[in-house]
Enzyme design. Sequence first.
Site, PDB file in Angstrom:
ATOM      1  N   HIS A 219     -54.460  32.676 -44.728  1.00 40.58           N
ATOM      2  CA  HIS A 219     -53.146  32.712 -44.074  1.00 40.58           C
ATOM      3  C   HIS A 219     -52.535  34.112 -44.176  1.00 40.58           C
ATOM      4  CE1 HIS A 219     -49.185  31.812 -42.787  1.00 40.58           C
ATOM      5  NE2 HIS A 219     -48.708  31.213 -43.867  1.00 40.58           N
TER       6      HIS A 219
ATOM      7  N   GLY B 196     -41.303  30.049 -44.152  1.00 39.87           N
ATOM      8  CA  GLY B 196     -40.555  30.276 -45.379  1.00 39.87           C
ATOM      9  C   GLY B 196     -39.094  30.585 -45.096  1.00 39.87           C
TER      10      GLY B 196
ATOM     11  N   CYS C 278     -44.896  25.764 -40.437  1.00 36.48           N
ATOM     12  CA  CYS C 278     -43.670  25.856 -41.235  1.00 36.48           C
ATOM     13  C   CYS C 278     -43.410  27.328 -41.540  1.00 36.48           C
ATOM     14  CB  CYS C 278     -43.783  25.036 -42.513  1.00 36.48           C
ATOM     15  SG  CYS C 278     -45.131  25.514 -43.619  1.00 36.48           S
TER      16      CYS C 278
ATOM     17  N   CYS D 290     -43.734  33.372 -41.551  1.00 38.23           N
ATOM     18  CA  CYS D 290     -45.046  32.886 -41.118  1.00 38.23           C
ATOM     19  C   CYS D 290     -45.170  32.724 -39.603  1.00 38.23           C
ATOM     20  CB  CYS D 290     -45.358  31.553 -41.788  1.00 38.23           C
ATOM     21  SG  CYS D 290     -45.274  31.612 -43.587  1.00 38.23           S
TER      22      CYS D 290
END
Length: 424
Positions: free
Chosen positions: A381, A413, A411, A89
Site C-alpha cells: 500500500h 486516514g 478508506c 490514501c
Amino acid sequence: MKERIAIIDGLRSPIAKANGKLNDVSADILGSIITKELVLRNNLEYEQFDEVIMGNVANPANATNIARVMASRAGFPSQTPAYTVHRNCASGMQAISSAIEKIHSNQGDLYLVGGIESMSNLPLYYSNELKNLITKFTYSKSFIEKIQLLSSFRPSFLKPTIGLLTGLTDPISGKIMGLTAENLANEFKISRDAQDEYALKSHQKAQKAIETGIFKDEIHPIMTSNASITQDDGVRFNQTIEALNKLKPIFDRLSGTVTAGNSSQVSDGACSLIVCSESKAKELNLEPLGFIKDYAYAGLDANRMGLGPIYATKKLFDKTNITLKDIDLIEMNEAFAAQMIANQKAFASNDFCKKTFNSNALGEIDESILNVNGGAIALGHPVGMSGARIVLTALKELRRRKDKLALATLCIGGGQGASFLLEI
C-alpha cells in the site's frame, strides 16, 4: 455527472516493500519512468496534455510540488503546468477527480494523472530541542553565547522522530492507523482467526495472479543499479495460516488482534493514467480502457476511518441510482483485514445502515468479485499511489471478464472514504 470521463490507458510500477528493492529510487524518478512509458505507448505528444496532476502523501523536501518535478523528468515541456494533490490514501483518486473537475469546467481536455509514493524515503526528523538549539546557535553573534548554547545540549536531543510513524498517526483521533482497525475489530466482533484467514486469501489470490501473468499488462519493470524489478515483491508465496497465526499484535500488544500479517504493507510504487472526456477520446481516435461514470467522497469519525468505503459508496449509489447488485467487480483497498471484514459486515447490516444512513442495508458483498487478484495486504500500500492503482486494476480486470460495472473504493486516514464507479 456530466459527460463520461475516459481512462485511455494506465501503467504502474511493481510495488516493492519499503526499504527494499526500490529504496534508492526517489518518488519523482519512479513516477517519471512510469509516466514517460505510458505517454510513449499511446503515441501521444507531451504538448497535447493540458496538465499533469499527481497524488502524493509524503511530499519530499527535495521535490516540492513533486508532480512538477516528475513531469519535467518524464519529458513534459516547461509550458505544461503540474500540481500535486493530497488526500492521504485517496491521493491517487483525488488526482483523477481533480482532472474530471477541470474537464467539466472546460479548463482542459487531456490530463496525465496518478499517484506516487516512496515510503522508503520518509525522513527521520530532529527533535525540536535540537532544531531550536541549532537555530539559535546559527544566529548567535558572540562566542560566549555559542558556548552557552552548546552547554545546554543533551544526548536525548539526538533521539529522532520517525517520519513514517508520525505520518501514520492521525492527529484528529490521536491514534496510529492500526488502532483504528482495532476499534473496528472490537465494534464488529472480528476475531483474530477471521483476520488471518482474510490475509491468507489475499496472498493466495495475488500469488495466482502473478503466476498466471494477470498483472503483466499493467506493470512496467523498473531497472535499478542492482536488478530489474518486474513484479510486486510483497506477496508471500505459499503463505500459511500457521505462519500468520504466529505473528504478535503490533498496535495493541496486550489484547489486540491486528498484526503485520493481516495489515497492508508499507511500500513504494507509482501509477499513471491518461484521462480525457469521451468526446476527446473519439477526436483523438483513442480506444479507452474504460470510463469513470461517477465518484463520491465522504467523511466520518476518524476513530472508525476504516469504514470509509461504505460511507462513500452509499453516497455514490444515492447519486447514481446504482445498487450493489449492479456491480460486477469490487476493488476495495485492504488497509487492514479487520477493516475489510468490518465493511463487509456493515454493507450487509440493516441495523448499521438504518442507524447510520436511515436506509436499508446496501447488500451482501459477493466475495467472488471482491479483490479477485489480492489486495494491499499481499501487494502493498504505497499510500499516494493506491487510489490510482485500484482504479487501473479494476478496469483491467473488468475488461478481462467482459463485465460492465466495477466499484473501486478505499478508506482514508483522518476519517474519509472514496468510491469510484467504473464502467466499460
